[in-house]
Scaffold this motif. Structure first.
Motif, short mmCIF file in Angstrom:
data_model
loop_
_atom_site.label_atom_id
_atom_site.label_comp_id
_atom_site.label_asym_id
_atom_site.label_seq_id
_atom_site.Cartn_x
_atom_site.Cartn_y
_atom_site.Cartn_z
N PRO A 339 25.07 81.21 31.46
CA PRO A 339 25.46 79.98 30.77
C PRO A 339 26.91 79.97 30.30
O PRO A 339 27.24 79.29 29.33
N TYR A 340 27.79 80.66 31.02
CA TYR A 340 29.15 80.87 30.54
C TYR A 340 30.09 79.76 31.02
O TYR A 340 31.20 80.04 31.51
N PHE A 341 29.68 78.51 30.88
CA PHE A 341 30.45 77.40 31.43
C PHE A 341 31.71 77.10 30.62
O PHE A 341 32.56 76.33 31.06
N ALA A 342 31.84 77.69 29.45
CA ALA A 342 33.06 77.54 28.64
C ALA A 342 33.53 78.92 28.18
O ALA A 342 33.98 79.10 27.06
N GLY A 343 33.46 79.90 29.10
CA GLY A 343 33.67 81.28 28.67
C GLY A 343 32.47 81.71 27.87
O GLY A 343 31.48 81.00 27.76
N GLU A 344 32.53 82.90 27.29
CA GLU A 344 31.44 83.33 26.43
C GLU A 344 31.98 84.09 25.24
O GLU A 344 32.99 84.79 25.32
N ARG A 345 31.29 83.91 24.16
CA ARG A 345 31.64 84.60 22.92
C ARG A 345 30.86 85.92 22.85
O ARG A 345 31.18 86.86 23.54
N THR A 346 29.83 86.00 22.07
CA THR A 346 29.13 87.28 21.94
C THR A 346 27.93 87.36 22.88
O THR A 346 27.35 86.34 23.22
N PRO A 347 27.52 88.57 23.30
CA PRO A 347 28.18 89.83 22.99
C PRO A 347 29.21 90.28 24.03
O PRO A 347 29.79 91.35 23.88
N ILE A 348 29.47 89.47 25.07
CA ILE A 348 30.38 89.96 26.10
C ILE A 348 31.85 89.71 25.76
O ILE A 348 32.74 90.34 26.33
N GLN A 349 32.10 88.76 24.82
CA GLN A 349 33.47 88.48 24.37
C GLN A 349 34.41 88.31 25.56
O GLN A 349 35.44 88.97 25.67
N ASP A 350 34.09 87.35 26.42
CA ASP A 350 34.86 87.16 27.66
C ASP A 350 35.24 85.69 27.82
O ASP A 350 34.47 84.89 28.34
N PRO A 351 36.45 85.32 27.41
CA PRO A 351 36.87 83.92 27.57
C PRO A 351 37.02 83.50 29.02
O PRO A 351 37.03 82.30 29.32
N ASP A 352 37.13 84.47 29.93
CA ASP A 352 37.26 84.15 31.35
C ASP A 352 35.93 84.17 32.09
O ASP A 352 35.89 84.01 33.31
#
Length: 521
Positions: A339-352
């Motif tokens: 579900p990382y359609f706008a990057g992801e916050r926690t727990p992967i902390q990956d804006p890309d």
């Protein structure tokens, strides 16, 4: 009729409620709005919207109940946001929103190099990520020197409303603790050395707790809003924490799940009882809404935003999609979505990070996609819960809140995927209701403060289906492996997206910020 007014500024709307002394909602009002996304990774909003919508909502609610005597006002808002204003309280630029805005990657890298991860974590509790306010302040200084030259004050939506209503320049401790690394979490005060290094020209807001009174409605604000001059206004805090208050999910051991445009999770422990402040690089350590409390928090960048995207894309309404998703069954007929359609916050902390849909065939339909989206957010919640537990969180009680709790299927999928029982209260309108409750408690005489269990008792309990545990254990393993397997390609695509929109570059996460299955268990 004595009542309190609660208003919350959210990502997609501002909501207000007029609440009687016994917790009954007398009237509610909503104003929809949009965020601005001028470049990939940028999410902004004009702060004028916040005040204009507060004024409009207050006047509407008072017109519905002209006999209402508003005895206190509660404010709340999304966050952590960075709104910088000049000495006349004119914003110098649009507000930069919370972790969904990922523009400050270069500043995160530079500040981490300058201060060191260990020192940042010691002072502020968390490593620097797209959620942190400090790098966004530094971004304005680096990238927009004309705006920075005029900036003198720092606000978030709740504190902006408090300023407009009372003239007070105050920020609550919880919000301040997310202006990392400028707040000292153990001493509950601004950290002067870091403030001088990165925000020297900005006046430090006074600090207060969310339910403390910031000031009283001024004559000018009274003329604008219709509220009586002299009405007390609380300091307020970030919406997820006010939502936790609205359902009583702020006691030690409680975990609040907020179903909204994004998904937010807040676990509470108490340093007053001698417990340690929990820290882990992949989550956010913050001050709590009340003295003596600390939180371990996490958030998905998309949840309701993802289902809304699918609704718009398929031109179907929610009842159709929910019925088709239920028919698709667990596992969405072999689909798996990240579900990382706008990057992801926690727990992967990956804006890309970006959205991935794996397993598609020509036989799949919109119901399968919608089911996969609901399961993706549930898998994201499980990823966060397991990471919190690995950091030492003793989760004893789960409470669900927010607009997404109106959909029984989504609630059931989250319980089935996580194996958690969820309590759903009678009122899930969210942060505006919590703000009204905080306002009521702020003016109550000793021993006469209302109890949220009286205002908002548990209405239903969602129990996981144990028979589905093996299915979702397998799917969760695949979910974690799918991110790892696709990350390199997805990061290249994210770079292409930034290049095509002219966005400023930001740095990919280091290996230490990506959580593997073995690190969680």
């Amino acid at each position: 009729m004595r009542c309190t007014l609660g208003v919350d500024v959210g990502t997609s709307s501002t909501k207000g409620v007029l609440v009687a002394a016994d917790g009954a909602i007398l009237a509610s009002a909503t104003r929809a709005h949009d965020v601005s996304r001028p470049r990939t990774g940028w999410v902004e909003m004009d702060a004028a919207i916040w005040w204009d919508e507060f004024v409009s909502i207050a006047r509407e609610l008072l017109s519905v109940h002209p006999d209402a005597e508003v005895v206190a006002v509660g404010v709340s808002g999304m966050g952590p946001c960075v709104l910088l204003a000049d000495e006349d309280d004119e914003p110098v630029r649009p507000a930069i929103l919370y972790g969904v805005d990922t523009r400050a990657g270069a500043q995160i890298e530079r500040m981490t190099a300058e201060l060191g991860t260990a020192e940042i974590t010691r002072v502020g509790g968390s490593t620097l990520t797209s959620q942190a306010g400090g790098p966004k302040i530094a971004w304005v200084a680096d990238e927009e020197p004309d705006s920075w030259a005029r900036a003198r004050r720092l606000f978030m939506p709740a504190s902006w409303l408090a300023r407009k209503l009372t003239g007070a320049y105050v920020l609550d401790h919880q919000s301040a603790s997310q202006v990392s690394p400028l707040y000292d979490i153990e001493n509950e005060q601004w950290h002067d050395p870091f403030w001088e290094q990165y925000a020297a020209t900005i006046a430090q807001p006074s600090l207060a707790w969310a339910g403390e009174i910031a000031g009283s409605v001024t004559d000018d604000a009274a003329a604008r809003t219709g509220l009586a001059a002299g009405t007390p206004v609380i300091t307020g805090t970030i919406d997820a924490w006010t939502e936790a208050v609205s359902v009583g999910a702020h006691e030690v051991g409680d975990l609040m799940l907020m179903y909204g445009t994004t998904m937010f999770m807040v676990f509470t422990n108490s340093v007053a009882t001698g417990a340690e402040t929990l820290r882990t690089p992949s989550m956010w350590t913050t001050a709590g809404a009340f003295p003596g409390t600390r939180n371990l928090a996490g958030g998905l960048s998309t949840s309701g935003a993802l289902t809304a995207w699918l609704k718009d894309l398929t031109d179907a309404d929610y009842p159709q999609l929910l019925a088709e998703a239920e028919a698709a069954g667990p596992g969405a007929r072999g689909l798996l979505m990240l579900p990382y359609f706008a990057g992801e916050r926690t727990p992967i902390q990956d804006p890309d990070a970006r959205g991935v849909i794996a397993g598609l065939t020509l036989e799949h339909g919109r119901g399968d996609l919608y089911r996969a989206a609901l399961e993706a957010t549930a898998l994201g919640v499980r990823h966060n819960v397991e990471t919190m537990r690995a950091a030492g969180a003793d989760i004893r009680r789960i409470v669900a809140v927010g607009g997404g709790t109106q959909g029984q299927l989504w609630l059931q999928i989250v319980s089935d995927v996580t194996g958690l029982v969820q309590e759903v209260p009678a009122t899930t309108i969210g942060a505006s209701y919590g703000a009204a409750f905080l306002a009521a408690t702020a003016i109550a005489a000793d021993g006469e403060a209302p109890l949220i269990t009286d205002w908002n008792p548990v209405a239903q309990t969602i129990t996981p289906d144990a028979a589905l545990r093996p299915t979702y254990d397998t799917l969760f393993d695949r979910y974690v492996r799918l991110y790892a397997a696709t990350a390199d390609v997805v990061h290249e695509l994210a770079a292409d997206q930034r290049a095509s929109t002219g966005s400023a570059a930001h740095t990919r996460p280091t290996t230490s910020s990506t959580i593997s299955t073995s690190e969680e268990s």
